[in-house]
Write an enzyme that holds these catalytic residues in place. Structure first.
Site, PDB file in Angstrom:
ATOM      1  CE1 TYR A  73      -4.076   1.850   0.093  1.00 60.20           C
ATOM      2  CE2 TYR A  73      -2.799   3.310   1.513  1.00 60.20           C
ATOM      3  CZ  TYR A  73      -3.911   3.080   0.726  1.00 60.20           C
ATOM      4  OH  TYR A  73      -4.849   4.063   0.546  1.00 60.20           O
ATOM      5  CG  PHE A 125      -5.434  18.481 -24.624  1.00 61.07           C
ATOM      6  CD1 PHE A 125      -5.437  17.946 -25.899  1.00 61.07           C
ATOM      7  CD2 PHE A 125      -5.832  17.675 -23.572  1.00 61.07           C
ATOM      8  CE1 PHE A 125      -5.820  16.631 -26.125  1.00 61.07           C
ATOM      9  CE2 PHE A 125      -6.216  16.355 -23.783  1.00 61.07           C
ATOM     10  CZ  PHE A 125      -6.205  15.832 -25.069  1.00 61.07           C
ATOM     11  CB  THR A 126     -10.307  18.196 -24.636  1.00 60.25           C
ATOM     12  OG1 THR A 126      -9.391  17.103 -24.519  1.00 60.25           O
ATOM     13  CG2 THR A 126     -10.600  18.429 -26.113  1.00 60.25           C
ATOM     14  CG  ASP A 216       0.100  18.511 -21.713  1.00 61.89           C
ATOM     15  OD1 ASP A 216       0.661  17.402 -21.625  1.00 61.89           O
ATOM     16  OD2 ASP A 216      -1.093  18.644 -22.042  1.00 61.89           O
ATOM     17  CE  LYS A 259      -2.603  10.875 -24.810  1.00 67.68           C
ATOM     18  NZ  LYS A 259      -3.124  11.866 -23.903  1.00 67.68           N
ATOM     19  NE  ARG A 383      -9.906  16.090 -30.424  1.00 66.43           N
ATOM     20  CZ  ARG A 383      -9.823  15.610 -29.194  1.00 66.43           C
ATOM     21  NH1 ARG A 383      -8.659  15.409 -28.633  1.00 66.43           N
ATOM     22  NH2 ARG A 383     -10.882  15.337 -28.489  1.00 66.43           N
ATOM     23  CG  PHE A 450     -14.715  15.434 -27.639  1.00 67.66           C
ATOM     24  CD1 PHE A 450     -14.510  16.533 -26.828  1.00 67.66           C
ATOM     25  CD2 PHE A 450     -13.911  14.323 -27.473  1.00 67.66           C
ATOM     26  CE1 PHE A 450     -13.521  16.524 -25.848  1.00 67.66           C
ATOM     27  CE2 PHE A 450     -12.906  14.300 -26.510  1.00 67.66           C
ATOM     28  CZ  PHE A 450     -12.725  15.410 -25.689  1.00 67.66           C
TER      29      PHE A 450
HETATM   30  C1  LIG Z   1      -4.022  12.821 -23.508  1.00 66.09           C
HETATM   31  C2  LIG Z   1      -3.624  14.176 -23.180  1.00 66.09           C
HETATM   32  C3  LIG Z   1      -3.851  14.728 -21.900  1.00 66.09           C
HETATM   33  C4  LIG Z   1      -4.665  14.010 -20.833  1.00 66.09           C
HETATM   34  O1  LIG Z   1      -4.101  12.817 -20.470  1.00 66.09           O
HETATM   35  P1  LIG Z   1      -4.982  11.526 -20.080  1.00 66.09           P
HETATM   36  O2  LIG Z   1      -3.934  10.507 -19.758  1.00 66.09           O
HETATM   37  O3  LIG Z   1      -5.801  11.164 -21.270  1.00 66.09           O
HETATM   38  O4  LIG Z   1      -5.816  11.878 -18.910  1.00 66.09           O
HETATM   39  C5  LIG Z   1      -3.372  15.989 -21.659  1.00 66.09           C
HETATM   40  N1  LIG Z   1      -2.733  16.697 -22.601  1.00 66.09           N
HETATM   41  C6  LIG Z   1      -2.518  16.222 -23.832  1.00 66.09           C
HETATM   42  C7  LIG Z   1      -1.805  17.057 -24.841  1.00 66.09           C
HETATM   43  C8  LIG Z   1      -2.965  14.951 -24.178  1.00 66.09           C
HETATM   44  O5  LIG Z   1      -2.768  14.499 -25.410  1.00 66.09           O
END
Ligand SMILES: *Cc1c(COP(=O)(O)O)cnc(C)c1O
Length: 459
Positions: A73, A125-126, A216, A259, A383, A450
């Site tokens: 834990y 970004f979303t 980011d 990613k 997009r 979306f």
């Molecule tokens: C995917 C993404 C995020 C968010 O990450 P998640 O792992 O999907 O929560 C933030 N910024 C960018 C540019 C992304 O492509």
């Protein structure tokens, strides 16, 4: 001589069969999914280019790491390994694991943003903007104008326009700007990189005004690759060295490990500031878990630590970006309009040019993504105006200049033959593009619409 593309720097050890469907079946599936590719089932898709998020193939070394999970834990050895790797490859002092990128965005936005604050960024970004707005912040776009032009072929289209940043500082005051959010690369501009020179300049300007710079870092390795091949003075530096220098111009970062860390789930928040770290550890226990696992199993942290090491291998990243270039070259040579230059994780169809007979309020990119699925079983993502959502204050739709369909390439998953199928389907659609019709939205969720909005074809 024909241009050649680097072959796969890996061989196949495990295979996963994929669905082969008929056009009639796909027409039915797409209608059932409300013409939203997010609502298709995975087993209805032949080649799934919806996203590169969490869809990477892990290596044998990562899978071996999964068996080394320490599921204690608190104080798991896999956390300590991840912490070491992040310190070594990214260079930040503190790391807080989170279940994925938006978990880190939630922590950062909650801690740093007060109602009435401004958060400048190089295009939105979303999820990032949704968290900023939820905490009362206002996103301000400070990316260079060229980024909004899908046909302008510039090397570092993700760069910040320093004049826009300076203007915002002059207008609202530095104390209303908790941090600048710098995305490396910029997803919604088409995976476009930021130059090292620009990162350095943003950092300098922000230091002068005591504003933090938070990256980011989601696709930071792809950004490092573009610096190596495009920016003078970096051609002989390793990806690892470039990455470390990039991060030296930030006070911290949010990361979606799904990613560039080559894992199916995971993320983290980094920072150098001890006080900020303290506050993040207080909040992470509320939303994610102990600061030493943050919503992840020990095995997930181990896979991410190993993925970070693999991600800076030149052969890996060179092949990854070459796959994008291959697909874009095929489309371009057939006259299909795509965003230029090609970014690091995807090829973006320019739906505005592709379907110039469909007005933006009839969702051309959404319609094109639906048609591509019906044509070929290839799943892509809108997009454009649907992703952009509505302005919170006025309730009006945002009308982004870029109206795109993203063909996102998962890492180490598909071959060049798969990309041929994708290219041929797009070329075929381009031939009969006049027959493609716009859509009407019949269900609209309030947040991040979306993901689950539903549509029907206009008569
Ligand atoms: C995917 C993404 C995020 C968010 O990450 P998640 O792992 O999907 O929560 C933030 N910024 C960018 C540019 C992304 O492509």
């Amino acid at each position: 001589m024909e241009k050649s593309y680097v072959a796969e720097p890996y061989k196949i050890k495990v295979v996963e069969p994929i669905a082969v469907t008929t056009r009639a079946e796909r027409e039915k599936f797409m209608a059932e999914a409300g013409y939203n590719t997010f609502l298709l089932r995975s087993d209805q898709c032949y080649i799934d280019l919806l996203t590169d998020s969490g869809t990477s193939a892990m290596s044998d070394n990562q899978w071996a790491g999964m068996m080394m999970g320490d599921e204690a834990y608190a104080g798991s050895r896999n956390f300590l390994h991840l912490q070491d790797v992040v310190r070594e490859y990214y260079g930040f002092k503190h790391i807080v694991p989170t279940h994925q990128g938006r978990g880190a965005e939630n922590l950062l936005s909650s801690i740093c943003i007060k109602p009435g604050d401004y958060v400048p960024g190089n295009m939105y970004f979303t999820t990032t903007r949704a968290h900023q707005e939820r905490n009362g912040g206002k996103f301000v776009d400070i990316i260079i104008d060229d980024a909004h032009d899908s046909q302008k072929d510039v090397a570092f289209k993700g760069d910040v326009d320093l004049k826009k940043l300076q203007k915002l500082i002059d207008e609202v005051g530095a104390d209303k700007i908790p941090y600048v959010c710098l995305a490396v690369t910029v997803n919604l501009a088409g995976g476009q990189p930021v130059s090292m020179g620009n990162m350095r300049a943003v950092h300098e300007l922000c230091s002068k005004h005591k504003i933090k710079v938070m990256f980011d870092a989601t696709r930071c390795v792809e950004n490092a690759y573009f610096i190596k091949i495009r920016e003078k003075g970096y051609e002989n530096r390793t990806i690892r060295e470039i990455l470390k220098e990039m991060m030296s111009y930030a006070d911290g970062c949010t990361m979606s490990g799904k990613k560039d860390c080559l894992v199916n789930i995971g993320g983290f928040l980094c920072m150098n500031d001890d006080d900020l770290y303290q506050r993040a550890t207080e909040l992470v226990v509320l939303y994610e878990g102990m600061p030493s696992y943050g919503g992840l199993a020990g095995r997930d942290m181990e896979a991410m630590a190993r993925g970070i090491v693999e991600s800076v291998d030149y052969n890996y990243i060179h092949h990854r970006v070459s796959q994008c270039v291959y697909l874009a070259d095929k489309l371009t040579s057939a006259g299909v309009p795509v965003v230029k230059p090609t970014g690091g994780h995807a090829v973006f169809l320019d739906a505005r040019a592709f379907l110039d007979h469909i007005p933006q309020d009839q969702f051309p990119a959404q319609a094109l993504a639906a048609e591509l699925y019906i044509e070929s079983g290839v799943r892509s993502m809108e997009r454009g105006i649907v992703s952009a959502g509505r302005n919170k204050e006025t309730g009006e739709n945002y009308h982004p200049k870029l109206e795109l369909v993203r063909l996102t390439i998962p890492r180490r998953v598909y071959t060049y033959s798969h990309l041929d199928v994708v290219a041929n389907a797009c070329i075929e659609m381009f031939r009969h593009r006049r027959e493609i019709k716009g859509l009407e939205m019949v269900y609209e969720p309030k947040l991040l619409r979306f993901f689950t909005a539903r549509f029907k074809p206009l008569a």
